[in-house]
Scaffold this motif. Structure first.
Motif, PDB file in Angstrom:
ATOM      1  N   ALA A  54      16.001  -4.507 -27.527  1.00 32.11           N
ATOM      2  CA  ALA A  54      16.155  -4.829 -28.918  1.00 32.11           C
ATOM      3  C   ALA A  54      14.425  -4.987 -29.418  1.00 32.11           C
ATOM      4  N   ARG A  57      12.702  -1.893 -29.735  1.00 31.84           N
ATOM      5  CA  ARG A  57      13.175  -1.230 -30.917  1.00 31.84           C
ATOM      6  C   ARG A  57      12.237  -1.950 -32.081  1.00 31.84           C
ATOM      7  N   GLU A 102      21.679 -10.203 -29.148  1.00 37.60           N
ATOM      8  CA  GLU A 102      21.947  -8.612 -28.897  1.00 37.60           C
ATOM      9  C   GLU A 102      23.256  -8.518 -28.018  1.00 37.60           C
ATOM     10  N   CYS A 106      26.254  -6.523 -29.721  1.00 34.33           N
ATOM     11  CA  CYS A 106      27.004  -5.358 -28.975  1.00 34.33           C
ATOM     12  C   CYS A 106      28.474  -5.807 -28.614  1.00 34.33           C
TER      13      CYS A 106
END
Length: 114
Positions: A54, A57, A102, A106
């Motif tokens: 994460a 990104r 994160e 998910c």
């Protein structure tokens, strides 16, 4: 067929090696300290597994701003600042809540698909 190795698996492997070596070095402590060490290392590895991709990104989307801000510095200093921000940023963002965030994102996504 191309073999692709995910960044999160590398951090998981590195974290397991780091945790095992540190635990082996601190093996002589009391049992309670060993339990705390195992839980701490386990959380750090788990948080890095979820948080580093994460952060990566985020870094890819926003690193151009840093490049513009550091444009006047000589190359070695730009490289040092960038490397420090990557390593420290990924670690701190993952361990201090980013991995947990994160994971729940998910998990929520998987529940929505079911």
């Amino acid at each position: 067929m191309r073999l692709r190795l995910h960044l999160s698996w590398l951090f998981l492997l590195g974290g397991l090696i780091w945790g095992a070596s540190t635990f082996a070095a601190a093996h002589r402590g009391p049992a309670a300290a060993r339990i705390v060490a195992v839980l701490t290392y386990g959380y750090v590895v788990w948080a890095l597994y979820w948080g580093v991709p994460a952060f990566w990104r985020f870094w890819r989307l926003h690193s151009y701003r840093l490049a513009g801000a550091l444009g006047g510095l000589p190359f070695p200093f730009r490289w040092a600042v960038t490397a420090s921000l990557l390593v420290c940023g990924a670690y701190f963002a993952s361990v201090f809540g980013g991995g947990l965030l994160e994971f729940f994102r998910c998990l929520r996504g998987l529940r929505g698909q079911a």
